[in-house]
Scaffold this motif. Structure first.
Motif, PDB file in Angstrom:
ATOM      1  N   LYS A 119      46.782  26.485  37.414  1.00 27.31           N
ATOM      2  CA  LYS A 119      47.111  26.201  38.141  1.00 27.31           C
ATOM      3  C   LYS A 119      46.351  25.878  39.202  1.00 27.31           C
ATOM      4  O   LYS A 119      46.765  24.315  39.787  1.00 27.31           O
ATOM      5  CB  LYS A 119      48.007  26.900  39.121  1.00 27.31           C
ATOM      6  CG  LYS A 119      49.339  26.684  39.441  1.00 27.31           C
ATOM      7  CD  LYS A 119      50.592  27.289  40.117  1.00 27.31           C
ATOM      8  CE  LYS A 119      51.612  27.192  39.255  1.00 27.31           C
ATOM      9  NZ  LYS A 119      52.772  28.477  40.487  1.00 27.31           N
ATOM     10  N   THR A 120      45.107  26.180  38.857  1.00 29.24           N
ATOM     11  CA  THR A 120      43.809  25.835  40.918  1.00 29.24           C
ATOM     12  C   THR A 120      44.044  24.090  40.344  1.00 29.24           C
ATOM     13  O   THR A 120      44.071  23.471  41.391  1.00 29.24           O
ATOM     14  CB  THR A 120      43.413  26.547  40.261  1.00 29.24           C
ATOM     15  OG1 THR A 120      43.985  28.279  40.841  1.00 29.24           O
ATOM     16  CG2 THR A 120      42.432  26.259  41.823  1.00 29.24           C
ATOM     17  N   ALA A 121      43.292  24.195  39.023  1.00 24.33           N
ATOM     18  CA  ALA A 121      42.903  23.151  38.467  1.00 24.33           C
ATOM     19  C   ALA A 121      44.296  22.158  38.279  1.00 24.33           C
ATOM     20  O   ALA A 121      44.245  20.457  38.932  1.00 24.33           O
ATOM     21  CB  ALA A 121      42.550  22.840  37.092  1.00 24.33           C
ATOM     22  N   ALA A 122      45.135  21.832  38.229  1.00 30.30           N
ATOM     23  CA  ALA A 122      46.306  21.312  37.993  1.00 30.30           C
ATOM     24  C   ALA A 122      46.540  21.094  38.855  1.00 30.30           C
ATOM     25  O   ALA A 122      46.605  19.386  40.067  1.00 30.30           O
ATOM     26  CB  ALA A 122      47.250  22.104  37.403  1.00 30.30           C
ATOM     27  N   ILE A 123      46.482  21.761  40.364  1.00 26.35           N
ATOM     28  CA  ILE A 123      46.587  21.210  41.751  1.00 26.35           C
ATOM     29  C   ILE A 123      45.801  20.467  42.276  1.00 26.35           C
ATOM     30  O   ILE A 123      46.096  19.623  42.975  1.00 26.35           O
ATOM     31  CB  ILE A 123      46.743  22.626  42.723  1.00 26.35           C
ATOM     32  CG1 ILE A 123      48.504  23.067  42.471  1.00 26.35           C
ATOM     33  CG2 ILE A 123      47.123  22.148  43.833  1.00 26.35           C
ATOM     34  CD1 ILE A 123      48.915  24.750  42.688  1.00 26.35           C
ATOM     35  N   THR A 124      44.287  20.968  42.236  1.00 23.38           N
ATOM     36  CA  THR A 124      43.267  20.278  42.681  1.00 23.38           C
ATOM     37  C   THR A 124      43.482  18.522  41.305  1.00 23.38           C
ATOM     38  O   THR A 124      42.786  17.582  42.551  1.00 23.38           O
ATOM     39  CB  THR A 124      41.986  20.832  41.500  1.00 23.38           C
ATOM     40  OG1 THR A 124      42.009  22.138  42.834  1.00 23.38           O
ATOM     41  CG2 THR A 124      41.124  20.242  42.467  1.00 23.38           C
ATOM     42  N   SER A 125      43.787  18.578  40.622  1.00 25.19           N
ATOM     43  CA  SER A 125      43.561  16.893  40.352  1.00 25.19           C
ATOM     44  C   SER A 125      44.614  16.187  40.860  1.00 25.19           C
ATOM     45  O   SER A 125      44.298  14.972  40.476  1.00 25.19           O
ATOM     46  CB  SER A 125      44.215  16.764  38.495  1.00 25.19           C
ATOM     47  OG  SER A 125      45.565  17.415  38.973  1.00 25.19           O
ATOM     48  N   TYR A 126      45.512  16.470  42.041  1.00 23.53           N
ATOM     49  CA  TYR A 126      46.221  15.240  42.317  1.00 23.53           C
ATOM     50  C   TYR A 126      45.703  14.914  44.100  1.00 23.53           C
ATOM     51  O   TYR A 126      46.040  14.351  45.013  1.00 23.53           O
ATOM     52  CB  TYR A 126      47.819  16.085  43.132  1.00 23.53           C
ATOM     53  CG  TYR A 126      48.814  16.082  41.519  1.00 23.53           C
ATOM     54  CD1 TYR A 126      48.807  14.872  41.047  1.00 23.53           C
ATOM     55  CD2 TYR A 126      48.532  16.876  41.208  1.00 23.53           C
ATOM     56  CE1 TYR A 126      49.525  14.806  39.982  1.00 23.53           C
ATOM     57  CE2 TYR A 126      49.469  16.652  39.969  1.00 23.53           C
ATOM     58  CZ  TYR A 126      49.821  16.294  39.587  1.00 23.53           C
ATOM     59  OH  TYR A 126      50.712  15.912  37.724  1.00 23.53           O
ATOM     60  N   ILE A 127      44.333  15.296  44.473  1.00 26.77           N
ATOM     61  CA  ILE A 127      43.753  15.135  45.318  1.00 26.77           C
ATOM     62  C   ILE A 127      43.118  13.690  45.230  1.00 26.77           C
ATOM     63  O   ILE A 127      42.361  13.947  44.173  1.00 26.77           O
ATOM     64  CB  ILE A 127      42.753  16.492  46.295  1.00 26.77           C
ATOM     65  CG1 ILE A 127      43.303  16.895  46.062  1.00 26.77           C
ATOM     66  CG2 ILE A 127      41.198  15.470  47.184  1.00 26.77           C
ATOM     67  CD1 ILE A 127      42.017  18.645  46.439  1.00 26.77           C
ATOM     68  N   ALA A 144      38.496  18.619  38.950  1.00 25.89           N
ATOM     69  CA  ALA A 144      39.586  19.359  38.152  1.00 25.89           C
ATOM     70  C   ALA A 144      39.456  19.530  36.293  1.00 25.89           C
ATOM     71  O   ALA A 144      39.340  20.451  35.617  1.00 25.89           O
ATOM     72  CB  ALA A 144      41.287  18.904  38.632  1.00 25.89           C
ATOM     73  N   MET A 145      38.829  18.193  36.744  1.00 24.42           N
ATOM     74  CA  MET A 145      38.481  18.484  34.808  1.00 24.42           C
ATOM     75  C   MET A 145      36.811  19.140  34.328  1.00 24.42           C
ATOM     76  O   MET A 145      37.167  19.596  33.561  1.00 24.42           O
ATOM     77  CB  MET A 145      37.703  16.748  34.835  1.00 24.42           C
ATOM     78  CG  MET A 145      38.732  15.187  34.758  1.00 24.42           C
ATOM     79  SD  MET A 145      37.923  13.807  34.096  1.00 24.42           S
ATOM     80  CE  MET A 145      39.073  13.562  33.239  1.00 24.42           C
ATOM     81  N   SER A 146      36.117  19.343  35.881  1.00 23.40           N
ATOM     82  CA  SER A 146      34.864  20.437  35.502  1.00 23.40           C
ATOM     83  C   SER A 146      35.508  21.517  35.619  1.00 23.40           C
ATOM     84  O   SER A 146      35.459  22.271  35.105  1.00 23.40           O
ATOM     85  CB  SER A 146      33.712  20.446  36.830  1.00 23.40           C
ATOM     86  OG  SER A 146      34.436  20.290  37.682  1.00 23.40           O
ATOM     87  N   MET A 147      36.149  21.774  36.104  1.00 25.30           N
ATOM     88  CA  MET A 147      37.324  23.014  36.451  1.00 25.30           C
ATOM     89  C   MET A 147      37.492  23.361  34.856  1.00 25.30           C
ATOM     90  O   MET A 147      37.466  24.451  34.725  1.00 25.30           O
ATOM     91  CB  MET A 147      38.174  22.736  37.174  1.00 25.30           C
ATOM     92  CG  MET A 147      37.401  23.554  38.780  1.00 25.30           C
ATOM     93  SD  MET A 147      39.258  22.962  40.005  1.00 25.30           S
ATOM     94  CE  MET A 147      40.369  24.355  39.842  1.00 25.30           C
ATOM     95  N   THR A 163      46.063  23.643  28.755  1.00 25.85           N
ATOM     96  CA  THR A 163      47.393  22.181  28.538  1.00 25.85           C
ATOM     97  C   THR A 163      47.744  22.476  29.637  1.00 25.85           C
ATOM     98  O   THR A 163      47.939  20.979  30.081  1.00 25.85           O
ATOM     99  CB  THR A 163      47.727  23.049  27.384  1.00 25.85           C
ATOM    100  OG1 THR A 163      48.458  23.791  27.286  1.00 25.85           O
ATOM    101  CG2 THR A 163      47.270  23.224  25.983  1.00 25.85           C
ATOM    102  N   PHE A 164      47.981  22.632  30.647  1.00 21.51           N
ATOM    103  CA  PHE A 164      48.645  22.735  31.867  1.00 21.51           C
ATOM    104  C   PHE A 164      48.384  22.237  32.595  1.00 21.51           C
ATOM    105  O   PHE A 164      48.397  20.853  33.273  1.00 21.51           O
ATOM    106  CB  PHE A 164      49.625  23.911  32.763  1.00 21.51           C
ATOM    107  CG  PHE A 164      50.287  23.995  33.663  1.00 21.51           C
ATOM    108  CD1 PHE A 164      51.619  23.972  33.676  1.00 21.51           C
ATOM    109  CD2 PHE A 164      49.287  23.986  34.782  1.00 21.51           C
ATOM    110  CE1 PHE A 164      52.439  23.013  35.192  1.00 21.51           C
ATOM    111  CE2 PHE A 164      50.092  24.240  35.997  1.00 21.51           C
ATOM    112  CZ  PHE A 164      51.089  23.801  35.690  1.00 21.51           C
ATOM    113  N   ALA A 165      47.173  22.695  32.512  1.00 15.49           N
ATOM    114  CA  ALA A 165      45.613  21.660  33.793  1.00 15.49           C
ATOM    115  C   ALA A 165      45.492  20.316  33.025  1.00 15.49           C
ATOM    116  O   ALA A 165      45.505  19.127  34.113  1.00 15.49           O
ATOM    117  CB  ALA A 165      44.306  22.501  33.512  1.00 15.49           C
ATOM    118  N   SER A 166      45.146  20.816  31.821  1.00 13.21           N
ATOM    119  CA  SER A 166      45.246  18.814  31.174  1.00 13.21           C
ATOM    120  C   SER A 166      46.276  17.731  30.901  1.00 13.21           C
ATOM    121  O   SER A 166      45.577  16.557  31.472  1.00 13.21           O
ATOM    122  CB  SER A 166      44.792  18.956  29.752  1.00 13.21           C
ATOM    123  OG  SER A 166      43.672  20.016  29.368  1.00 13.21           O
TER     124      SER A 166
END
Length: 108
Positions: free
Chosen positions: A9-17, A25-28, A35-38
Motif C-alpha cells: 500500500k505505501t508504494a502504491a500510494i507513493t506512485s501517485y506523487i 515507489a519503484m525502488s520501494m 503485485t498490488f504495488a506494481s
C-alpha cells in the motif's frame, strides 16, 4: 491477498506523487515484487507520462480554455487512482488505465 495489499500500500500510494513518486515507489518495490504495488506503479507512471505529454502539447497554446480541461482531466484520473490505492483496490483509471497496464507490463 490481503497481506499483499497491506505490504504494497505505501508504494502504491507513493506512485501517485506525480513525477518523482513513481521512481520512489519503484525502488520501494524492487526487492520484494508486490503485485498490488506494481499495478499502481504502472498506473502512476502512465498518469505522470500523460501529464507531461499533454502539458508539453498544451503549453504551446496560451489559453485557459485549453489548459484548464487538461488539469481537470489529469486531476480526476489522479484522484481516482490514489483513492483506489488507499482503499486497497486494483481498478484501472478510467479511459487509460488498461492501456497503462498493457504498455508497462514489464514494469513490476
Amino acid at each position: 491477498m490481503n497481506n499483499t495489499i497491506e505490504t504494497g500500500k505505501t508504494a502504491a500510494i507513493t506512485s501517485y506523487i506525480l513525477g518523482i513518486g513513481v521512481f520512489i515507489a519503484m525502488s520501494m518495490n524492487s526487492d520484494d515484487k508486490n503485485t498490488f504495488a506494481s499495478f499502481h506503479i504502472r498506473q502512476g507512471l502512465g498518469l505522470t507520462l500523460t501529464f507531461i505529454s499533454l502539458g508539453l502539447i498544451i503549453s504551446n497554446f496560451d489559453s485557459l480554455m485549453i489548459s484548464a480541461p487538461m488539469w481537470i482531466f489529469v486531476s480526476v484520473l489522479w484522484s481516482y487512482g490514489i483513492f483506489t490505492a488507499i482503499k486497497g483496490e486494483t481498478k484501472p483509471v478510467p479511459l487509460l488505465g488498461n492501456l497503462f497496464q498493457k504498455w508497462f507490463a514489464n514494469i513490476s
